[in-house]
Scaffold this motif. Structure first.
Motif, PDB file in Angstrom:
ATOM      1  N   ALA A  65     -49.073   5.253  17.375  1.00 24.82           N
ATOM      2  CA  ALA A  65     -48.822   5.334  15.932  1.00 24.82           C
ATOM      3  C   ALA A  65     -49.938   6.093  15.230  1.00 24.82           C
ATOM      4  CB  ALA A  65     -48.677   3.931  15.347  1.00 24.82           C
ATOM      5  N   SER A  68     -49.437   9.781  16.009  1.00 21.58           N
ATOM      6  CA  SER A  68     -48.318  10.299  15.206  1.00 21.58           C
ATOM      7  C   SER A  68     -48.742  10.535  13.764  1.00 21.58           C
ATOM      8  CB  SER A  68     -47.144   9.315  15.266  1.00 21.58           C
ATOM      9  OG  SER A  68     -46.730   9.104  16.594  1.00 21.58           O
ATOM     10  N   SER A  91     -45.383   5.842  10.102  1.00 22.08           N
ATOM     11  CA  SER A  91     -46.468   5.834  11.086  1.00 22.08           C
ATOM     12  C   SER A  91     -47.702   5.092  10.570  1.00 22.08           C
ATOM     13  CB  SER A  91     -46.835   7.272  11.466  1.00 22.08           C
ATOM     14  OG  SER A  91     -47.243   7.996  10.323  1.00 22.08           O
ATOM     15  N   PHE A 133     -39.167   3.961  13.077  1.00 24.02           N
ATOM     16  CA  PHE A 133     -39.741   5.087  13.811  1.00 24.02           C
ATOM     17  C   PHE A 133     -38.640   5.988  14.373  1.00 24.02           C
ATOM     18  CE2 PHE A 133     -44.370   4.146  14.453  1.00 24.02           C
ATOM     19  CZ  PHE A 133     -44.799   5.457  14.313  1.00 24.02           C
ATOM     20  N   GLY A 157     -43.366  10.421  17.989  1.00 20.07           N
ATOM     21  CA  GLY A 157     -42.541   9.458  17.269  1.00 20.07           C
ATOM     22  C   GLY A 157     -41.480   8.841  18.162  1.00 20.07           C
TER      23      GLY A 157
END
Length: 208
Positions: A65, A68, A91, A133, A157
């Motif tokens: 995360a 991203s 994110s 997501f 992602g």
């Protein structure tokens, strides 16, 4: 001058008086250890959780995360920008919430608040992160797929979506099994302590 017998008599009377006063005093010394109180008492790193499947997945989710979010933040020009903003929000939120839960579980802070169903909380977080997501990555792939940063954000992602989906599966299985041993531990210890203290009070003879 006092004789030896008189001195011994006074000493014996004094010792007897101190023993009687000590026996009749309701404030008796205790050797029981005093436990640390408060929310921050007894914090330790739970290495068993960090080495478990749920702990490893949660750590991977935090890292992916964050990657991203870094990829989406490197985009300087976007047209349109709706997909970029949505992916940025998802994110960032997933990184913060999952990071906090990882910190709570790894430090056993969830045992300090047994009234919260932490298994259900983790399940809601993983399920919501999986859905959002996936949607954010799909929208970004359909609208913004020109620059390298956008493509990298889409790849990470969908990758973190798969990890969240696996974590959701394990969280659902754990929630169905009703694993509430960590949450009920402080309550059971408190009940046992109260029961033991009541037994000691009943066994203690009444003071005259």
């Amino acid at each position: 001058m006092r004789t030896t017998e008189e001195a011994e008599g006074f000493d014996g009377e004094a010792s007897n008086t101190s023993m009687i006063s000590g026996a009749s005093s309701p404030y008796q010394p205790t050797t029981e250890p005093v436990r640390a109180r408060g929310v921050l008492g007894g914090i330790r790193c739970d290495m068993e959780y960090l080495k478990s499947h749920l702990g490893i997945l949660k750590a991977v989710e935090v890292v992916l995360a964050l990657i991203s979010f870094i990829c989406i933040e490197t985009i300087m020009v976007c047209a349109p920008c709706g997909g970029v903003y949505f992916f940025e929000f998802v994110s960032c939120s997933a990184f913060v919430v999952t990071g906090v839960l990882l910190l709570i579980f790894s430090l056993n802070l969830h045992t300090k608040v047994p009234h919260v169903n932490w298994n259900l909380t983790d399940l809601i977080n993983t399920t919501a992160s999986t859905v959002f997501f996936f949607l954010a990555s799909l929208v970004l792939a359909c609208i913004n797929h020109i620059t390298g940063a956008e493509i990298a954000a889409v790849i990470f992602g969908f990758l973190v979506t798969c990890v969240y989906a696996l974590n959701t599966f394990l969280a659902v299985r754990k929630w169905r099994l009703g694993d509430g041993s960590h949450g009920s531990l402080p309550t059971s210890e408190y009940i046992r302590a109260r029961t033991a203290s009541r037994g000691e009070m009943e066994a203690r003879p009444e003071l005259a």
